[in-house]
Design a protein around this motif. Structure first.
Motif, mmCIF file in Angstrom:
data_model
loop_
_atom_site.group_PDB
_atom_site.id
_atom_site.type_symbol
_atom_site.label_atom_id
_atom_site.label_comp_id
_atom_site.label_asym_id
_atom_site.label_seq_id
_atom_site.Cartn_x
_atom_site.Cartn_y
_atom_site.Cartn_z
ATOM 1 N N LEU A 16 0.830 -1.202 0.000
ATOM 2 C CA LEU A 16 0.000 0.000 0.000
ATOM 3 C C LEU A 16 0.866 1.255 0.000
ATOM 4 O O LEU A 16 0.633 2.199 -0.778
ATOM 5 N N TYR A 17 1.892 1.274 0.855
ATOM 6 C CA TYR A 17 2.781 2.431 0.928
ATOM 7 C C TYR A 17 3.601 2.587 -0.355
ATOM 8 O O TYR A 17 3.886 3.709 -0.790
ATOM 9 N N SER A 18 3.974 1.469 -0.972
ATOM 10 C CA SER A 18 4.732 1.526 -2.222
ATOM 11 C C SER A 18 3.900 2.154 -3.332
ATOM 12 O O SER A 18 4.390 2.997 -4.094
ATOM 13 N N ILE A 19 2.644 1.757 -3.410
ATOM 14 C CA ILE A 19 1.750 2.344 -4.425
ATOM 15 C C ILE A 19 1.558 3.833 -4.162
ATOM 16 O O ILE A 19 1.592 4.654 -5.090
ATOM 17 N N PHE A 20 1.376 4.178 -2.880
ATOM 18 C CA PHE A 20 1.192 5.585 -2.527
ATOM 19 C C PHE A 20 2.430 6.407 -2.897
ATOM 20 O O PHE A 20 2.322 7.496 -3.468
ATOM 21 N N LEU A 21 3.624 5.876 -2.573
ATOM 22 C CA LEU A 21 4.863 6.584 -2.884
ATOM 23 C C LEU A 21 5.043 6.733 -4.392
ATOM 24 O O LEU A 21 5.455 7.790 -4.880
ATOM 25 N N PHE A 22 4.716 5.678 -5.130
ATOM 26 C CA PHE A 22 4.823 5.724 -6.592
ATOM 27 C C PHE A 22 3.921 6.816 -7.169
ATOM 28 O O PHE A 22 4.358 7.632 -7.991
ATOM 29 N N LEU A 23 2.674 6.840 -6.740
ATOM 30 C CA LEU A 23 1.734 7.848 -7.257
ATOM 31 C C LEU A 23 2.148 9.255 -6.842
ATOM 32 O O LEU A 23 2.010 10.216 -7.615
ATOM 33 N N LEU A 24 2.663 9.388 -5.609
ATOM 34 C CA LEU A 24 3.114 10.701 -5.139
ATOM 35 C C LEU A 24 4.274 11.218 -5.989
ATOM 36 O O LEU A 24 4.289 12.386 -6.399
ATOM 37 N N LEU A 25 5.237 10.325 -6.280
ATOM 38 C CA LEU A 25 6.377 10.725 -7.112
ATOM 39 C C LEU A 25 5.933 11.068 -8.527
ATOM 40 O O LEU A 25 6.435 12.018 -9.140
ATOM 41 N N GLU A 26 4.981 10.316 -9.056
ATOM 42 C CA GLU A 26 4.473 10.611 -10.400
ATOM 43 C C GLU A 26 3.883 12.017 -10.454
ATOM 44 O O GLU A 26 4.060 12.744 -11.429
ATOM 45 N N ILE A 27 3.193 12.399 -9.371
ATOM 46 C CA ILE A 27 2.583 13.741 -9.324
ATOM 47 C C ILE A 27 3.646 14.809 -9.123
ATOM 48 O O ILE A 27 3.676 15.831 -9.830
ATOM 49 N N LEU A 28 4.554 14.604 -8.173
ATOM 50 C CA LEU A 28 5.569 15.611 -7.856
ATOM 51 C C LEU A 28 6.496 15.874 -9.044
ATOM 52 O O LEU A 28 6.856 17.030 -9.319
ATOM 53 N N LEU A 29 6.875 14.821 -9.765
ATOM 54 C CA LEU A 29 7.812 14.981 -10.875
ATOM 55 C C LEU A 29 7.195 15.693 -12.072
ATOM 56 O O LEU A 29 7.913 16.100 -12.987
ATOM 57 N N ARG A 30 5.891 15.843 -12.070
ATOM 58 C CA ARG A 30 5.208 16.563 -13.150
ATOM 59 C C ARG A 30 5.058 18.051 -12.854
ATOM 60 O O ARG A 30 4.539 18.800 -13.692
ATOM 61 N N LEU A 31 5.521 18.473 -11.666
ATOM 62 C CA LEU A 31 5.444 19.889 -11.304
ATOM 63 C C LEU A 31 6.501 20.683 -12.055
ATOM 64 O O LEU A 31 7.486 20.133 -12.554
ATOM 65 N N PRO A 32 6.336 22.011 -12.159
ATOM 66 C CA PRO A 32 7.287 22.846 -12.910
ATOM 67 C C PRO A 32 8.719 22.818 -12.376
ATOM 68 O O PRO A 32 9.633 23.289 -13.049
ATOM 69 N N TYR A 33 8.912 22.265 -11.185
ATOM 70 C CA TYR A 33 10.261 22.205 -10.612
ATOM 71 C C TYR A 33 11.144 21.184 -11.345
ATOM 72 O O TYR A 33 12.356 21.137 -11.120
ATOM 73 N N PHE A 34 10.545 20.384 -12.204
ATOM 74 C CA PHE A 34 11.294 19.356 -12.937
ATOM 75 C C PHE A 34 11.051 19.525 -14.444
ATOM 76 O O PHE A 34 10.364 18.708 -15.069
ATOM 77 N N PRO A 35 11.603 20.600 -15.039
ATOM 78 C CA PRO A 35 11.328 20.905 -16.449
ATOM 79 C C PRO A 35 11.835 19.828 -17.411
ATOM 80 O O PRO A 35 11.243 19.631 -18.476
ATOM 81 N N SER A 36 12.912 19.133 -17.063
ATOM 82 C CA SER A 36 13.432 18.094 -17.954
ATOM 83 C C SER A 36 12.442 16.946 -18.102
ATOM 84 O O SER A 36 12.261 16.407 -19.201
ATOM 85 N N VAL A 37 11.809 16.584 -16.993
ATOM 86 C CA VAL A 37 10.792 15.526 -17.048
ATOM 87 C C VAL A 37 9.585 16.005 -17.840
ATOM 88 O O VAL A 37 9.025 15.272 -18.670
ATOM 89 N N GLN A 38 9.195 17.250 -17.621
ATOM 90 C CA GLN A 38 8.072 17.811 -18.362
ATOM 91 C C GLN A 38 8.333 17.791 -19.861
ATOM 92 O O GLN A 38 7.456 17.455 -20.660
ATOM 93 N N PHE A 39 9.551 18.159 -20.254
ATOM 94 C CA PHE A 39 9.898 18.168 -21.678
ATOM 95 C C PHE A 39 9.773 16.775 -22.282
ATOM 96 O O PHE A 39 9.229 16.601 -23.376
ATOM 97 N N ARG A 40 10.264 15.783 -21.583
ATOM 98 C CA ARG A 40 10.208 14.415 -22.107
ATOM 99 C C ARG A 40 8.769 13.946 -22.297
ATOM 100 O O ARG A 40 8.444 13.310 -23.303
ATOM 101 N N LEU A 41 7.929 14.251 -21.346
ATOM 102 C CA LEU A 41 6.529 13.841 -21.455
ATOM 103 C C LEU A 41 5.821 14.581 -22.590
ATOM 104 O O LEU A 41 5.026 13.988 -23.334
#
Length: 356
Positions: A16-41
């Motif tokens: 349960l915690y692993s799924i929660f952490l995975f989803l949290l990271l997916e959301i956080l990495l899509r924020l403007p603080y990570f422009p390289s990830v945004q560009f790739r997507l």
């Protein structure tokens, strides 16, 4: 041994915690603080994976997705650019798509478009496509403008696709010929990355596992921010030579059985069989200082293969070098090595002279 209730409870909470952490990271990495990830997507919205043979045993090829209209920003290279594609997944070469222009020429204001107008095809990978430059700065667009200014009726089509080698370009032409007759002339903009692409394409032909991995990697890179973040870290720290730079060599690069030699010869034979008037275009390659290098060992060998195969060659290396020397200006994109808009315009003017 049977699992105790404590172990089952621990395993459940861990999952349960692993799924929660995975989803949290997916959301956080899509924020403007990570422009390289945004560009790739965002960039993956432009690329589609297709099965040309319609089955899972065929090679999955990368193509441009149809009807795209994207503004992209590459943070590492600090470049903003715009990419538009038509209903066929081809990058636009004019203010409107070729199909719209042909169906309604009056609405375009460009009377040069005709349903029976001869076509000029620009073939290749990212250089032909116009990587990191906007539509109107790409080579095919610049060539179309050159022809229109001379009141010529030919229509230029951008058939470039990222990361295609000789075999991949041949497959691309197979697709296009299903719906289009051969062009008046096709220009293959040769790029040194074709050397390594030949190894990759040969491996794909011979390995079902690699085909599957390509499909999995494409799916993850298209939808997972975590996967893209891992790729960015891996590419940043893995030891490798500079991107798009000249392949150093003191002797022969292509042996008799080299995959690149075989793929090039196969491609030349294919174009002759399909009656495609092919012209091989050579450009100087950038060195580590992003200065043009003329006649690298690889280019000399590929040029000789073309000559032996009776394929016309348009060698622009020296003329581009002289242009660079005379004007004392950059001709490659900084931190990258692909041609910049000024070089694309110069190449277009040189290709126009070759069109009869």
């Amino acid at each position: 041994m049977r699992e105790g209730p404590y172990y089952r409870k621990f395993r459940f909470h861990f999952l349960l915690y692993s799924i929660f952490l995975f989803l949290l990271l997916e959301i956080l990495l899509r924020l403007p603080y990570f422009p390289s990830v945004q560009f790739r997507l965002e960039d993956k919205k432009l690329h589609c994976l297709v099965e040309t043979s319609g089955n899972l045993f065929s090679i999955p090829w990368m193509r441009l997705c149809p009807n795209q209209n994207l503004d992209l920003f590459h943070p590492e290279k600090n470049i903003r650019y715009h990419v538009s594609t038509d209903i066929r997944g081809e990058r636009l070469t004019s203010a409107v798509s070729i199909d719209d222009a042909r169906s309604n020429a009056e609405s375009t204001g460009r009377s040069s478009y005709k349903t029976d107008a001869p076509e000029i095809w620009i073939l290749g990978d990212s250089v032909a496509l116009g990587y990191l430059v906007s539509d109107q700065e790409s080579l095919p667009w610049a060539l179309q403008n050159e022809l229109i200014n001379d009141k010529k009726t030919e229509i230029v089509r951008n058939l470039g696709v990222d990361a295609l080698g000789s075999f991949g370009i041949q497959e691309r032409l197979e697709e296009v010929l299903k719906t289009s007759p051969p062009p008046k002339v096709a220009y293959w903009i040769y790029h040194i990355s074709d050397f390594t692409d030949s190894y990759r394409e040969l491996a794909l032909q011979n390995s079902g596992t690699k085909k599957t991995l390509v499909r999995i990697s494409y799916f993850l890179s298209k939808y997972s921010a975590i996967f893209n973040a891992c790729k960015i870290v891996y590419e940043k720290y893995k030891p490798e030579s500079g991107e798009n730079l000249v392949i150093p060599s003191s002797g022969s690069v292509l042996g008799p059985d080299h995959p690149h030699r075989k793929a090039a010869i196969s491609f030349f034979e294919f174009t002759k069989e399909k009656k495609i008037p092919l012209v091989l275009v050579f450009l100087p390659e950038p060195n580590e200082k992003y200065e043009p290098v003329v006649d690298s060992a690889l280019v000399k060998e590929v040029r000789q293969i073309a000559i032996d195969s009776k394929i016309p060659v348009l060698d622009l290396q020296q003329s581009i070098y002289d242009y660079w020397k005379k004007n004392n200006q950059e001709i490659f994109l900084p931190k990258d090595g692909h041609p910049n808009p000024a070089l694309y315009r110069f190449i277009a003017s040189e290709i126009k002279k070759d069109i009869h």
